[in-house]
Design a protein around this motif. Structure first.
Motif, PDB file in Angstrom:
ATOM      1  N   ASP A  40     -26.387  -7.439  17.014  1.00  0.00           N
ATOM      2  CA  ASP A  40     -25.761  -6.135  17.009  1.00  0.00           C
ATOM      3  C   ASP A  40     -26.838  -5.127  17.742  1.00  0.00           C
TER       4      ASP A  40
ATOM      5  N   ASP B  23     -27.300 -18.661   9.051  1.00  0.00           N
ATOM      6  CA  ASP B  23     -26.582 -17.434   9.897  1.00  0.00           C
ATOM      7  C   ASP B  23     -27.040 -17.605  11.435  1.00  0.00           C
TER       8      ASP B  23
ATOM      9  N   PHE C 172     -23.976 -17.114  13.629  1.00  0.00           N
ATOM     10  CA  PHE C 172     -23.664 -15.915  14.352  1.00  0.00           C
ATOM     11  C   PHE C 172     -24.007 -15.832  15.820  1.00  0.00           C
TER      12      PHE C 172
ATOM     13  N   LYS D  42     -26.895 -11.501  12.626  1.00  0.00           N
ATOM     14  CA  LYS D  42     -25.752 -10.759  13.076  1.00  0.00           C
ATOM     15  C   LYS D  42     -26.308  -9.597  13.528  1.00  0.00           C
TER      16      LYS D  42
ATOM     17  N   TYR E  97     -20.975 -16.099   6.209  1.00  0.00           N
ATOM     18  CA  TYR E  97     -21.492 -16.717   7.376  1.00  0.00           C
ATOM     19  C   TYR E  97     -20.416 -17.692   7.934  1.00  0.00           C
TER      20      TYR E  97
ATOM     21  N   ALA F 103     -27.656 -12.215   6.402  1.00  0.00           N
ATOM     22  CA  ALA F 103     -27.104 -12.269   7.873  1.00  0.00           C
ATOM     23  C   ALA F 103     -28.263 -11.353   9.053  1.00  0.00           C
TER      24      ALA F 103
END
Length: 444
Positions: free
Chosen positions: A183, A371, A374, A179, A334, A176
């Motif tokens: 972030d 992924d 995301f 993600k 996911y 991931a």
């Protein structure tokens, strides 16, 4: 003038004499001309040789998720040579570069960097030098394509009507990484993002995509079914967890065949079954594990809920107890990869002008997961496949195979598509005014 504008100005001055700039930029010749011009540039022998060299160097030195330190160093070195401003690190090893004016609009191009934990079985000059690690999913080619696109875009940086963000992302393979990049703020101010994947299923010179869901949501589960062990000759004195686990596995398949809408594709697969170590001993417990996939958030959440119910319920029928975990393996679920419909229309126009509309296949959704989802969940995103199959060269092994290979003739297509979708996006999405709060990373 804010500092980010100074950064772009200084970079421009420093590399003015080192980077070739085409005086009659084709970016002024009309939108329809841009894709073919980029493809012709991408097929230049010097650029092809560059991408091949980069791809092979990365292939020889594969690194797993969040361990891509040498790959990141290579990328940073290449961006430095091109005079491209970048920020590092994101998500431990991720790199984000910027080409253009530093003003809106901002559009991103993504390449994943990580390799797989598998032994390469292909014998060739540039075989993996790291035992047990291999680029078996084309991420080495993805990095090479994006660096190739960066070279072309940097040559035309003065004509870009906005900012193109280059996202080199770690840990796509189950980690991931997208993600964590989000972030860490990798897509700050970005309005849209494009990503690609090489495909051995589609012919070279062709691309495949679709609007809406293109790849499934994916999750993992693990269950421990506990009974009472004993001798195989006296099963009446035991509570057999193997029998209970077997019933659980059969019942899990009914979630798809008897509970799911046949037009709403879902999959539940049990790929792990561990229990017992002797032929004549019934064990105390059994561990099973697997994955589940669906094309909508609602179906995905329902599957998760019913998996728990079925495992605990069927175990109870057999007098066993069961515990179910969806986080035991430390993997992040996911979400569904959903292609934005407006970006689909944009991509169709680019492909038509570069390859011809007949070379764009509208594909069926795949049960694989990515992924990139995301990114596409946070902002409008678009994911597509670049064909690399050549009938005259024989069938290519599928991804995640130890015999996986890349047809390097596909590299120019990926680079040209990257450059074209981003450049035309900027030209077609000009803001009415440029607001200071939309400039990149004002903390600089």
């Amino acid at each position: 003038m804010d500092l980010i504008k100074w950064v772009f100005l200084i970079n421009t001055i420093c590399i003015y004499f080192s980077t070739p700039i085409l005086s009659n930029s084709f970016l002024q010749e009309g939108l329809s001309q841009i894709p073919m011009k980029f493809l012709n540039l991408a097929k230049r022998s010097d650029l092809v040789d560059y991408m091949v060299k980069i791809r092979r160097k990365i292939h020889e030195n594969p690194e797993l998720g969040y361990e891509e330190f040498e790959t990141s160093e290579l990328i940073k070195t290449e961006l430095d040579k091109m005079g491209i401003f970048y920020k590092y690190p994101f998500a431990i090893t991720g790199v984000v570069g910027f080409i253009g004016s530093g003003d809106a609009p901002f559009v991103a191009l993504r390449a994943d960097m990580d390799a797989l934990a598998m032994q390469e079985e292909v014998e060739w000059e540039h075989k993996s030098k790291v035992p047990g690690k291999m680029h078996g999913c084309g991420h080495d080619a993805h990095v090479a394509m994006l660096l190739g696109a960066a070279k072309m875009l940097q040559e035309h940086r003065h004509d870009l009507k906005g900012t193109i963000v280059l996202v080199f992302q770690p840990a796509e393979e189950g980690g991931a990484g997208a993600k964590k990049m989000l972030d860490d703020g990798a897509l700050e101010n970005v309005e849209a993002i494009f990503g690609l994947h090489v495909s051995s299923s589609h012919p070279i010179g062709k691309v495949a995509s679709r609007p809406g869901p293109i790849l499934a949501a994916s999750g993992f589960f693990e269950a421990v079914i506990s009974g009472k062990g004993g001798h195989a000759a006296i099963p009446q004195h035991t509570i057999d967890p193997i029998l209970a686990a077997s019933n659980v596995i059969v019942s899990l398949q009914h979630l798809v065949s008897r509970e799911a809408d046949p037009l709403d594709s879902q999959v539940v697969t049990v790929g792990k079954f561990q229990g017992g170590g002797a032929y004549n001993v019934i064990p105390d417990s059994v561990t099973i594990g697997g994955t589940f996939r669906a094309f909508s958030k609602e179906s995905f959440e329902k599957l998760k809920w019913r998996i728990t119910e079925v495992i605990t319920g069927q175990a109870a029928v057999q007098r066993c107890k069961a515990s179910v975990s969806f986080s035991a393996m430390g993997k992040t679920f996911y979400p569904v990869t959903v292609n934005n419909k407006d970006l689909h229309k944009h991509f169709q126009k680019v492909v038509k002008d570069m390859l011809g509309a007949e070379n764009h296949k509208e594909m069926q959704p795949l049960m694989g997961a990515e992924d990139f989802s995301f990114f596409a969940e946070a902002i409008p995103g678009y994911f597509y496949f670049v064909g690399m199959h050549n009938e005259t060269q024989g069938k290519l092994a599928s991804s995640h195979s130890p015999y996986y290979t890349i047809n390097e003739d596909a590299l120019p297509y990926g680079a040209a598509l990257h450059a074209s979708v981003a450049t035309r996006y900027l030209l077609e999405n000009q803001p009415k005014t440029i607001s200071p709060d939309k400039r990149i990373h004002e903390e600089l």
